[in-house]
Write a protein that holds these residues in place. Sequence first.
Motif, mmCIF file in Angstrom:
data_model
loop_
_atom_site.group_PDB
_atom_site.id
_atom_site.type_symbol
_atom_site.label_atom_id
_atom_site.label_comp_id
_atom_site.label_asym_id
_atom_site.label_seq_id
_atom_site.Cartn_x
_atom_site.Cartn_y
_atom_site.Cartn_z
ATOM 1 N N ILE A 190 -8.525 -0.806 -1.899
ATOM 2 C CA ILE A 190 -8.160 0.593 -1.629
ATOM 3 C C ILE A 190 -7.606 1.246 -2.893
ATOM 4 C CG2 ILE A 190 -6.461 2.051 -0.419
ATOM 5 C CD1 ILE A 190 -8.739 1.286 1.452
ATOM 6 N N THR A 193 -6.185 -4.465 0.168
ATOM 7 C CA THR A 193 -5.291 -3.398 -0.308
ATOM 8 C C THR A 193 -5.584 -3.082 -1.776
ATOM 9 O OG1 THR A 193 -3.558 -3.790 1.332
ATOM 10 C CG2 THR A 193 -2.857 -2.852 -0.771
ATOM 11 N N GLN A 240 -1.254 7.143 3.862
ATOM 12 C CA GLN A 240 -1.267 8.381 3.091
ATOM 13 C C GLN A 240 -0.578 9.515 3.864
ATOM 14 O OE1 GLN A 240 -4.908 10.352 2.720
ATOM 15 N NE2 GLN A 240 -4.793 10.635 0.507
ATOM 16 N N MET A 280 0.851 -1.197 0.000
ATOM 17 C CA MET A 280 0.000 0.000 0.000
ATOM 18 C C MET A 280 0.887 1.249 0.000
ATOM 19 S SD MET A 280 -3.096 1.150 2.575
ATOM 20 C CE MET A 280 -4.011 -0.386 2.599
ATOM 21 N N TYR A 323 -5.097 2.873 5.231
ATOM 22 C CA TYR A 323 -4.865 3.781 4.099
ATOM 23 C C TYR A 323 -4.650 5.219 4.575
ATOM 24 C CZ TYR A 323 -5.703 6.697 0.021
ATOM 25 O OH TYR A 323 -5.595 7.645 -0.958
#
Length: 149
Positions: free
Chosen positions: A54, A51, A130, A19, A126
Amino acid sequence: NGMKKLVFVCLGNICRSPMAEFVMKSMTNKYEIESRATSSWEHGNPIHKGTQGIFHEYQIPYDKHKTSLQMTREDFESFDYIIGMDASNVSDLRQMCPVDFQDKIYSFAPESVPDPWYTGDFEETYLRVQQGCQTWLNYLEKEEEHGKD
Ligand code: 4NP
């Protein structure tokens, strides 16, 4: 070439580190970015469906043929930044890493990225991935301004 090489590392290399790999690749093309596992448990297995979900949801390009790879001695030698996704990944990396390369090991973030393999919560992961990638990007660009290599 002279591009800095980053590797994100988690336990299985199927949930968190891939990810981080593809989120970071979607933010910059200034670095060589890959991901690896500390363990061999998932060796050869594809990125977890959660994943991949996402990546589809947030339209993040990724390699659907990427499979889990464990860190090798050559990896410790060739990567410049070896980034563990949680505290136990960092501690495992310290055990596995030849003494000469210990300085390349970093934590992805001050707080461990929760493992969705156990939590089932890929959205939370996530969010943290991020945020962590953005922080890393800022850090790397600042480091370049200051003329380090
Ligand atoms: P990851 O998640 O380290 O984020 O890829 C895991 C994947 C597999 C296992 C544990 C965590 N496992 O026990 O096989």
